[in-house]
Design an enzyme around this catalytic site. Structure first.
Site, PDB file in Angstrom:
ATOM      1  N   CYS A  33      48.203  27.254  42.051  1.00 17.35           N
ATOM      2  CA  CYS A  33      47.631  25.922  42.210  1.00 17.35           C
ATOM      3  C   CYS A  33      47.795  25.944  41.164  1.00 17.35           C
ATOM      4  O   CYS A  33      48.588  25.136  40.774  1.00 17.35           O
ATOM      5  CB  CYS A  33      45.751  27.227  41.779  1.00 17.35           C
ATOM      6  SG  CYS A  33      46.241  27.577  40.236  1.00 17.35           S
TER       7      CYS A  33
ATOM      8  N   CYS B 158      36.489  27.702  40.698  1.00 22.61           N
ATOM      9  CA  CYS B 158      37.699  26.663  41.282  1.00 22.61           C
ATOM     10  C   CYS B 158      38.067  26.715  42.737  1.00 22.61           C
ATOM     11  O   CYS B 158      38.114  27.919  43.578  1.00 22.61           O
ATOM     12  CB  CYS B 158      38.505  26.734  40.338  1.00 22.61           C
ATOM     13  SG  CYS B 158      40.692  28.121  40.678  1.00 22.61           S
TER      14      CYS B 158
ATOM     15  N   CYS C 135      44.061  25.547  31.774  1.00 23.92           N
ATOM     16  CA  CYS C 135      43.732  25.187  33.411  1.00 23.92           C
ATOM     17  C   CYS C 135      42.167  23.903  32.746  1.00 23.92           C
ATOM     18  O   CYS C 135      41.718  24.424  32.317  1.00 23.92           O
ATOM     19  CB  CYS C 135      42.701  25.516  34.013  1.00 23.92           C
ATOM     20  SG  CYS C 135      43.062  25.325  35.847  1.00 23.92           S
TER      21      CYS C 135
ATOM     22  N   SER D 150      43.132  38.170  38.609  1.00 21.09           N
ATOM     23  CA  SER D 150      41.986  38.096  39.176  1.00 21.09           C
ATOM     24  C   SER D 150      41.517  37.666  39.979  1.00 21.09           C
ATOM     25  O   SER D 150      40.775  38.353  40.769  1.00 21.09           O
ATOM     26  CB  SER D 150      40.694  37.937  38.200  1.00 21.09           C
ATOM     27  OG  SER D 150      38.934  37.834  39.188  1.00 21.09           O
ATOM     28  N   ASN D 151      42.600  37.550  41.007  1.00 23.13           N
ATOM     29  CA  ASN D 151      42.041  36.243  41.775  1.00 23.13           C
ATOM     30  C   ASN D 151      42.679  37.042  43.037  1.00 23.13           C
ATOM     31  O   ASN D 151      42.220  37.143  44.099  1.00 23.13           O
ATOM     32  CB  ASN D 151      42.256  34.284  41.853  1.00 23.13           C
ATOM     33  CG  ASN D 151      43.685  34.553  41.999  1.00 23.13           C
ATOM     34  OD1 ASN D 151      44.508  34.288  43.085  1.00 23.13           O
ATOM     35  ND2 ASN D 151      44.637  34.204  40.775  1.00 23.13           N
TER      36      ASN D 151
ATOM     37  N   HIS E 150      49.793  35.391  34.842  1.00 21.17           N
ATOM     38  CA  HIS E 150      49.315  36.447  35.476  1.00 21.17           C
ATOM     39  C   HIS E 150      50.634  36.877  36.549  1.00 21.17           C
ATOM     40  O   HIS E 150      50.257  37.254  37.589  1.00 21.17           O
ATOM     41  CB  HIS E 150      48.052  37.457  35.616  1.00 21.17           C
ATOM     42  CG  HIS E 150      47.410  37.273  34.588  1.00 21.17           C
ATOM     43  ND1 HIS E 150      45.940  37.306  34.515  1.00 21.17           N
ATOM     44  CD2 HIS E 150      47.566  37.746  32.910  1.00 21.17           C
ATOM     45  CE1 HIS E 150      45.188  37.394  33.469  1.00 21.17           C
ATOM     46  NE2 HIS E 150      46.430  38.054  32.578  1.00 21.17           N
TER      47      HIS E 150
ATOM     48  N   GLU F 162      40.707  34.864  30.422  1.00 25.04           N
ATOM     49  CA  GLU F 162      39.796  33.613  30.606  1.00 25.04           C
ATOM     50  C   GLU F 162      38.500  33.893  30.137  1.00 25.04           C
ATOM     51  O   GLU F 162      37.830  33.349  28.990  1.00 25.04           O
ATOM     52  CB  GLU F 162      39.003  33.177  32.195  1.00 25.04           C
ATOM     53  CG  GLU F 162      38.666  32.156  32.522  1.00 25.04           C
ATOM     54  CD  GLU F 162      38.613  31.824  33.335  1.00 25.04           C
ATOM     55  OE1 GLU F 162      39.095  32.381  34.586  1.00 25.04           O
ATOM     56  OE2 GLU F 162      37.365  31.159  33.796  1.00 25.04           O
TER      57      GLU F 162
HETATM   58  S1  SF4 Z   1      40.807  28.020  37.344  1.00 26.25           S
HETATM   59 FE1  SF4 Z   1      41.592  28.060  39.402  1.00 26.25          FE
HETATM   60  S2  SF4 Z   1      43.046  26.116  39.423  1.00 26.25           S
HETATM   61 FE2  SF4 Z   1      42.726  26.710  37.079  1.00 26.25          FE
HETATM   62  S3  SF4 Z   1      44.530  27.983  36.958  1.00 26.25           S
HETATM   63 FE3  SF4 Z   1      42.706  29.392  37.578  1.00 26.25          FE
HETATM   64  S4  SF4 Z   1      42.982  29.069  39.852  1.00 26.25           S
HETATM   65 FE4  SF4 Z   1      44.335  27.865  38.759  1.00 26.25          FE
END
Ligand code: SF4
Length: 317
Positions: A20, A203, A104, A232-233, A49, A134
């Protein structure tokens, strides 16, 4: 000798996937800092990560540490894309260190939101996963105890707020969109006056990668998410795939870790990658599939992304 014929495998390639804008920017920040200040440049926590990213930056001259006290006063230090508690830059300033913040901008936006609510006298409820950097960073924008963490619907249902009429919520950026809608609904039911962002703070990249997985999951016999277990994502993508019709879904860090026995019987394999996983790891997995199968690739694109974040001014030539 007659060569055995390879079995057919159709790969459904989710798009968008992988890096991203926040990850691109964070990696570029470390690379530029090394160019500008020489080796070594310290990085507090994995910049993003992903082991592969960390190792390639180490090869260029980055040293990864977990805490600021591991960094000598006279070397630059970069803070990771996940964000840091306020105490960290404060300590770096106290020690007169040169620090560069790779948080970010979408995480920084959540930081500012929480601060604004706190200044307006509201208690902030943060929806997120305990211990994720985070979440530690966002909670650390306010004094200890000022943010209440809620991880799921059950916790939202039993949340006790000191002033139930004066609440606001914010969310971690990399949550499951669907789970978060349910948690927010539970909070709104219990605390009708709770304030929050128009859209959740999840996001664009997390949202888009989940949407792309939803589009292919029901058409796959198996689905692989390239990513790290502490991402996490990436973990959410595995869950989303299972929820949306592909129970046989798993996280794989790179092709070398692939359990090929697991794939036996699958004719359609979904592939995606978390926001911190480079595309070359996807290419590597596809190449490994080609060694074993006669592969056809179908890319399924749900949206195009054009987000780019600027570098910190100090690093722009
Ligand atoms: S908040 Fe979203 S755009 Fe920003 S680093 Fe994390 S995954 Fe990427």
């Amino acid at each position: 000798m007659i060569k055995s014929k390879k079995k057919q495998l159709t790969i459904l390639l989710a798009s968008p996937r992988g890096f991203c804008a926040g990850v691109d920017r964070a990696i570029l920040i470390v690379e530029r800092a090394i160019e500008l200040y020489g080796r070594p440049v310290y990085v507090r926590h994995e910049i993003v990560h992903n082991r592969h990213v960390v190792e390639s930056l180490e090869a260029k001259g980055a040293i990864f540490v977990e805490e600021l006290d591991e960094v000598p006063d006279d070397r630059p230090v970069v803070f990771s894309a996940h964000g840091v508690p306020k105490a960290v830059p404060a300590e770096a300033g106290r020690r007169n260190m040169l620090f560069i913040d790779a948080t970010c901008p979408l995480v920084s936006k959540v930081h500012r939101e929480t601060e604004r609510h706190h200044e307006a006298g509201r208690t902030v409820v943060l929806i997120g996963h305990a211990g994720h950097p985070e979440v530690v960073g966002t909670m650390g924008q306010l004094p200890a105890g000022a943010v209440l963490l809620v991880q799921d619907v059950a916790e939202a249902e039993r949340l006790e707020a000191p002033d139930p009429h004066n609440l606001a919520y914010a969310t971690q950026t990399t949550l499951s969109v669907d789970d978060t809608i349910e948690i927010v609904a539970a909070l709104r039911r219990r605390f009708p006056g709770i304030q929050g962002p128009k859209m959740e703070d999840i996001c664009y990249a997390t949202t888009n990668r989940q949407a792309a997985v939803k589009a292919i999951a029901g058409h796959c016999d198996a689905l692989v998410v390239i990513g790290a277990p502490n991402s996490s994502n990436s973990m959410r993508l595995v869950e989303v795939a299972a929820t949306y019709g592909c129970r046989k879904s798993r996280l794989v860090q790179r092709a070398a870790d692939m359990d090929w026995a697991w794939l036996v019987g699958a004719r359609r394999l979904g592939i995606t990658a978390g926001a911190s996983a480079p595309d070359l790891l996807v290419d590597e997995l596809i190449a490994a599939c080609r060694e074993r199968y006669a592969v056809t690739i179908e890319e399924v694109r749900t949206t195009r992304e054009s987000v780019v974040f600027k570098l910190p001014r100090a690093l722009v030539a």
